[in-house]
Design a protein around this motif. Structure first.
Motif, PDB file in Angstrom:
ATOM      1  N   VAL A 177      -2.250 -38.639 -10.725  1.00  0.00           N
ATOM      2  CA  VAL A 177      -3.271 -38.412  -9.694  1.00  0.00           C
ATOM      3  C   VAL A 177      -2.606 -37.926  -8.415  1.00  0.00           C
ATOM      4  O   VAL A 177      -1.394 -38.052  -8.242  1.00  0.00           O
ATOM      5  N   SER A 209       3.244 -38.136 -11.785  1.00  0.00           N
ATOM      6  CA  SER A 209       2.023 -38.716 -11.227  1.00  0.00           C
ATOM      7  C   SER A 209       0.802 -38.185 -11.973  1.00  0.00           C
ATOM      8  O   SER A 209       0.654 -36.980 -12.146  1.00  0.00           O
ATOM      9  N   PRO A 224     -10.930 -41.043 -10.036  1.00  0.00           N
ATOM     10  CA  PRO A 224      -9.871 -40.028  -9.974  1.00  0.00           C
ATOM     11  C   PRO A 224      -9.104 -39.860 -11.283  1.00  0.00           C
ATOM     12  O   PRO A 224      -8.347 -38.911 -11.435  1.00  0.00           O
ATOM     13  N   VAL A 266      -5.865 -42.786  -3.566  1.00  0.00           N
ATOM     14  CA  VAL A 266      -6.475 -41.466  -3.724  1.00  0.00           C
ATOM     15  C   VAL A 266      -7.632 -41.382  -2.735  1.00  0.00           C
ATOM     16  O   VAL A 266      -8.534 -42.219  -2.760  1.00  0.00           O
ATOM     17  N   THR A 267      -7.606 -40.370  -1.870  1.00  0.00           N
ATOM     18  CA  THR A 267      -8.685 -40.194  -0.897  1.00  0.00           C
ATOM     19  C   THR A 267      -9.336 -38.836  -1.082  1.00  0.00           C
ATOM     20  O   THR A 267      -8.762 -37.928  -1.691  1.00  0.00           O
ATOM     21  N   GLY A 301      -2.315 -38.304  -4.259  1.00  0.00           N
ATOM     22  CA  GLY A 301      -2.554 -39.298  -3.228  1.00  0.00           C
ATOM     23  C   GLY A 301      -1.272 -39.707  -2.551  1.00  0.00           C
ATOM     24  O   GLY A 301      -0.296 -38.954  -2.523  1.00  0.00           O
ATOM     25  N   GLN A 314     -11.928 -37.920  -2.795  1.00  0.00           N
ATOM     26  CA  GLN A 314     -12.404 -37.581  -4.132  1.00  0.00           C
ATOM     27  C   GLN A 314     -13.508 -38.545  -4.517  1.00  0.00           C
ATOM     28  O   GLN A 314     -13.328 -39.754  -4.470  1.00  0.00           O
TER      29      GLN A 314
END
Length: 134
Positions: free
Chosen positions: A77, A75, A117, A110-111, A79, A113
């Motif tokens: 990122v 991955s 991201p 994605v939270t 999330g 941030q």
């Protein structure tokens, strides 16, 4: 070998492309690069995480199996997996024929941030330099 400028890359040969936002989350689509699919050869199986799985940068999120080997996909990122490319179950070779389009692997929400991201990942030129140095 193509390396589109519209996305960011990891040195492990994954790409990440911001798709937009869903509520407070940014959605990032993830796949493997043209270089990676070329090095793997004919892809015969793709194992992906389940929707709802939490992922972290640099951690494995699945595997791509080819006639040559099995490789982890990491991955780019942090999330929660919000979508997986179910079409790859019946047509894993799509990763070979269209790695930046129909051959995408997962989407990650994605939270927490602010901003992009994927900003800390490699741009196309820096990724090309990694590939040429390997």
């Amino acid at each position: 070998m193509t390396t589109p400028d519209d996305r960011r890359y990891t040195d492990q040969h994954e790409w990440a492309l911001v798709q937009g936002t869903e509520g407070a989350a940014t959605v990032v689509r993830v796949g493997i690069t043209d270089h990676a699919q070329d090095a793997l050869g004919d892809i015969v199986f793709v194992q992906l995480p389940e929707v709802g799985a939490e992922v972290a940068p640099g951690n494995p999120i699945g595997e791509v199996e080819s006639t040559k080997s099995v490789s982890d996909v990491y991955s780019p990122v942090a999330g929660v997996v919000s979508a997986v490319n179910e079409a790859l179950t019946d047509a894993p070779e799509t990763v070979n024929s269209d790695p930046y389009g129909a051959g995408w692997l997962v989407e990650v929400q994605v939270t927490g941030q602010d901003g992009d991201p994927t900003a800390s990942l490699l741009d196309a030129a820096a990724y090309q330099a990694v590939v040429q140095g390997s």
